[in-house]
Design a protein around this motif. Structure first.
Motif, PDB file in Angstrom:
ATOM      1  N   VAL A 144      -7.664  37.101   2.635  1.00 48.49           N
ATOM      2  CA  VAL A 144      -8.333  38.279   2.081  1.00 48.49           C
ATOM      3  C   VAL A 144      -7.329  39.143   1.320  1.00 48.49           C
ATOM      4  O   VAL A 144      -7.607  39.601   0.193  1.00 48.49           O
ATOM      5  N   ILE A 145      -6.177  39.372   1.905  1.00 50.45           N
ATOM      6  CA  ILE A 145      -5.152  40.188   1.254  1.00 50.45           C
ATOM      7  C   ILE A 145      -4.717  39.560  -0.065  1.00 50.45           C
ATOM      8  O   ILE A 145      -4.541  40.267  -1.074  1.00 50.45           O
ATOM      9  N   GLU A 146      -4.548  38.257  -0.094  1.00 49.48           N
ATOM     10  CA  GLU A 146      -4.163  37.574  -1.332  1.00 49.48           C
ATOM     11  C   GLU A 146      -5.196  37.774  -2.430  1.00 49.48           C
ATOM     12  O   GLU A 146      -4.860  37.846  -3.616  1.00 49.48           O
ATOM     13  N   ARG A 147      -6.458  37.847  -2.051  1.00 51.40           N
ATOM     14  CA  ARG A 147      -7.523  37.989  -3.042  1.00 51.40           C
ATOM     15  C   ARG A 147      -7.712  39.427  -3.506  1.00 51.40           C
ATOM     16  O   ARG A 147      -8.045  39.671  -4.672  1.00 51.40           O
ATOM     17  N   ILE A 148      -7.528  40.395  -2.616  1.00 50.34           N
ATOM     18  CA  ILE A 148      -7.837  41.776  -2.983  1.00 50.34           C
ATOM     19  C   ILE A 148      -6.656  42.493  -3.621  1.00 50.34           C
ATOM     20  O   ILE A 148      -6.845  43.343  -4.507  1.00 50.34           O
ATOM     21  N   THR A 149      -5.420  42.210  -3.214  1.00 50.07           N
ATOM     22  CA  THR A 149      -4.294  43.012  -3.708  1.00 50.07           C
ATOM     23  C   THR A 149      -4.079  42.912  -5.219  1.00 50.07           C
ATOM     24  O   THR A 149      -3.690  43.924  -5.829  1.00 50.07           O
ATOM     25  N   PRO A 150      -4.318  41.772  -5.881  1.00 47.21           N
ATOM     26  CA  PRO A 150      -4.153  41.779  -7.342  1.00 47.21           C
ATOM     27  C   PRO A 150      -5.188  42.637  -8.063  1.00 47.21           C
ATOM     28  O   PRO A 150      -5.012  42.946  -9.250  1.00 47.21           O
ATOM     29  N   GLN A 151      -6.245  43.017  -7.368  1.00 46.27           N
ATOM     30  CA  GLN A 151      -7.338  43.758  -8.001  1.00 46.27           C
ATOM     31  C   GLN A 151      -7.226  45.274  -7.852  1.00 46.27           C
ATOM     32  O   GLN A 151      -8.019  46.012  -8.445  1.00 46.27           O
ATOM     33  N   VAL A 152      -6.256  45.735  -7.059  1.00 47.97           N
ATOM     34  CA  VAL A 152      -6.146  47.171  -6.766  1.00 47.97           C
ATOM     35  C   VAL A 152      -4.717  47.639  -7.010  1.00 47.97           C
ATOM     36  O   VAL A 152      -3.798  46.840  -7.181  1.00 47.97           O
ATOM     37  N   GLN A 153      -4.535  48.953  -7.032  1.00 48.10           N
ATOM     38  CA  GLN A 153      -3.215  49.520  -7.289  1.00 48.10           C
ATOM     39  C   GLN A 153      -2.330  49.546  -6.037  1.00 48.10           C
ATOM     40  O   GLN A 153      -1.110  49.495  -6.135  1.00 48.10           O
ATOM     41  N   CYS A 154      -2.938  49.658  -4.857  1.00 49.82           N
ATOM     42  CA  CYS A 154      -2.221  49.636  -3.595  1.00 49.82           C
ATOM     43  C   CYS A 154      -3.213  49.240  -2.517  1.00 49.82           C
ATOM     44  O   CYS A 154      -4.422  49.252  -2.752  1.00 49.82           O
TER      45      CYS A 154
ATOM     46  N   GLU B 223     -24.923  42.549  -7.443  1.00 53.09           N
ATOM     47  CA  GLU B 223     -25.249  41.224  -6.901  1.00 53.09           C
ATOM     48  C   GLU B 223     -24.239  40.198  -7.412  1.00 53.09           C
ATOM     49  O   GLU B 223     -23.971  40.097  -8.612  1.00 53.09           O
ATOM     50  N   PHE B 224     -23.665  39.434  -6.495  1.00 52.49           N
ATOM     51  CA  PHE B 224     -22.691  38.399  -6.827  1.00 52.49           C
ATOM     52  C   PHE B 224     -23.294  37.017  -6.606  1.00 52.49           C
ATOM     53  O   PHE B 224     -24.030  36.805  -5.631  1.00 52.49           O
ATOM     54  N   GLU B 225     -22.963  36.111  -7.516  1.00 51.80           N
ATOM     55  CA  GLU B 225     -23.461  34.752  -7.433  1.00 51.80           C
ATOM     56  C   GLU B 225     -22.604  33.913  -6.480  1.00 51.80           C
ATOM     57  O   GLU B 225     -21.475  34.291  -6.133  1.00 51.80           O
ATOM     58  N   PRO B 226     -23.122  32.752  -6.029  1.00 58.16           N
ATOM     59  CA  PRO B 226     -22.317  31.867  -5.183  1.00 58.16           C
ATOM     60  C   PRO B 226     -21.030  31.436  -5.894  1.00 58.16           C
ATOM     61  O   PRO B 226     -20.946  31.437  -7.128  1.00 58.16           O
TER      62      PRO B 226
ATOM     63  N   GLU C 199     -12.814  37.128  -7.210  1.00 58.48           N
ATOM     64  CA  GLU C 199     -11.622  37.673  -7.859  1.00 58.48           C
ATOM     65  C   GLU C 199     -11.960  38.793  -8.832  1.00 58.48           C
ATOM     66  O   GLU C 199     -11.055  39.495  -9.301  1.00 58.48           O
ATOM     67  N   ASP C 200     -13.233  38.975  -9.147  1.00 58.41           N
ATOM     68  CA  ASP C 200     -13.653  40.086 -10.010  1.00 58.41           C
ATOM     69  C   ASP C 200     -14.423  41.146  -9.224  1.00 58.41           C
ATOM     70  O   ASP C 200     -15.152  41.945  -9.797  1.00 58.41           O
ATOM     71  N   LEU C 201     -14.231  41.175  -7.916  1.00 60.25           N
ATOM     72  CA  LEU C 201     -14.975  42.103  -7.062  1.00 60.25           C
ATOM     73  C   LEU C 201     -14.779  43.548  -7.508  1.00 60.25           C
ATOM     74  O   LEU C 201     -15.740  44.281  -7.751  1.00 60.25           O
ATOM     75  N   VAL C 202     -13.545  43.977  -7.613  1.00 59.02           N
ATOM     76  CA  VAL C 202     -13.255  45.379  -7.884  1.00 59.02           C
ATOM     77  C   VAL C 202     -13.721  45.780  -9.281  1.00 59.02           C
ATOM     78  O   VAL C 202     -14.322  46.842  -9.468  1.00 59.02           O
ATOM     79  N   SER C 203     -13.464  44.946 -10.253  1.00 57.72           N
ATOM     80  CA  SER C 203     -13.843  45.305 -11.622  1.00 57.72           C
ATOM     81  C   SER C 203     -15.347  45.454 -11.759  1.00 57.72           C
ATOM     82  O   SER C 203     -15.840  46.359 -12.447  1.00 57.72           O
ATOM     83  N   ARG C 204     -16.105  44.608 -11.093  1.00 53.78           N
ATOM     84  CA  ARG C 204     -17.555  44.705 -11.205  1.00 53.78           C
ATOM     85  C   ARG C 204     -18.107  45.915 -10.448  1.00 53.78           C
ATOM     86  O   ARG C 204     -19.030  46.582 -10.914  1.00 53.78           O
ATOM     87  N   LEU C 205     -17.544  46.206  -9.292  1.00 55.36           N
ATOM     88  CA  LEU C 205     -17.969  47.410  -8.566  1.00 55.36           C
ATOM     89  C   LEU C 205     -17.640  48.662  -9.371  1.00 55.36           C
ATOM     90  O   LEU C 205     -18.442  49.598  -9.453  1.00 55.36           O
ATOM     91  N   ALA C 206     -16.449  48.679  -9.987  1.00 57.06           N
ATOM     92  CA  ALA C 206     -16.043  49.845 -10.765  1.00 57.06           C
ATOM     93  C   ALA C 206     -16.906  50.023 -12.004  1.00 57.06           C
ATOM     94  O   ALA C 206     -17.221  51.152 -12.402  1.00 57.06           O
ATOM     95  N   THR C 207     -17.293  48.921 -12.627  1.00 60.44           N
ATOM     96  CA  THR C 207     -18.168  49.016 -13.795  1.00 60.44           C
ATOM     97  C   THR C 207     -19.507  49.620 -13.413  1.00 60.44           C
ATOM     98  O   THR C 207     -20.049  50.486 -14.122  1.00 60.44           O
ATOM     99  N   GLU C 208     -20.061  49.195 -12.285  1.00 58.82           N
ATOM    100  CA  GLU C 208     -21.328  49.768 -11.833  1.00 58.82           C
ATOM    101  C   GLU C 208     -21.164  51.250 -11.508  1.00 58.82           C
ATOM    102  O   GLU C 208     -22.043  52.059 -11.803  1.00 58.82           O
ATOM    103  N   ARG C 209     -20.048  51.631 -10.930  1.00 58.70           N
ATOM    104  CA  ARG C 209     -19.828  53.037 -10.620  1.00 58.70           C
ATOM    105  C   ARG C 209     -19.821  53.884 -11.889  1.00 58.70           C
ATOM    106  O   ARG C 209     -20.357  54.998 -11.923  1.00 58.70           O
TER     107      ARG C 209
END
Length: 210
Positions: free
Chosen positions: A37-47, A176-179, A110-120
């Protein structure tokens, strides 16, 4: 968007269905679930930080801050969200949002954060954005405005425990995220291992992938 977003891995639960302990530290294909999980989320955030209770040294190998629930009694994931908000506000002054993920979801997009931020960006400043798949919301995987920390703490002190009970006060929006493809299968990107049977399924999926 110029928003600064921090990541918080929620690992503060009691893991009753797994028999107790830190299920995120369980091994799947040679690596802990939380490590994946850490490997997947840390490249998407600042800290990033880990939300966990008890002795923080058990997470030392990940070299991330460990923040405990500010509300006693294992009151649920909202306490972990609050812990992440307080940590980000104290250590990353330019941070405006946190994204939370669970420690037992090794296939996070791998695009979790960018898509959530776009919706925000399409909604108001109080909007809380949750991830969803197969038409189901995932209340522990979402983007949260840090400026709502005091409101969340007050709600927890008033006995609010259900995530949607609080988020709906401010506006809950969903992406909504696809499989995702893992090995030869399409699976839910938010597949999480809550039980020993699901843990074995995650191990099998990752063995297929590698």
């Amino acid at each position: 968007m110029n928003e600064t977003i921090a990541g918080v891995v929620l690992a503060g639960g009691l893991s009753r269905r797994m028999g107790g302990g830190d299920k995120g530290l369980l091994d799947v294909a040679g690596q802990s679930m939380i490590g994946r999980v850490i490997e997947r989320i840390t490249p998407q955030v600042q800290c990033a930080a880990i939300n966990a209770n008890g002795q923080p040294s058990r997470f030392a190998s990940f070299e991330l801050p460990v923040v405990c629930d500010p509300v006693e009694g294992f009151v649920g994931p909202l306490a972990g969200v609050l812990a992440g908000m307080r940590w980000a506000a104290d250590t990353a002054p330019n941070c405006t949002y946190i994204v939370t993920v669970s420690s037992d979801a090794p296939f996070l997009p791998e695009d979790l954060v960018s898509r959530l931020a776009t919706e925000r960006s399409n909604n108001g400043p109080n909007a809380i954005i949750l991830a969803a798949s197969n038409g189901q919301k995932h209340p522990v995987i979402g983007l949260w405005p840090i400026h709502l920390a005091d409101d969340l703490e007050a709600a927890l002190n008033d006995g609010v425990r259900k995530v949607l009970q609080w988020t709906d006060r401010h506006g809950t929006f969903v992406v909504e995220f696809e499989p995702v493809e893992v090995g030869q299968r399409s699976i839910d990107p938010f597949f999480n291992a809550n039980t020993p049977e699901e843990l074995e399924e995650a191990r099998g999926l990752l063995q297929e992938e590698y």
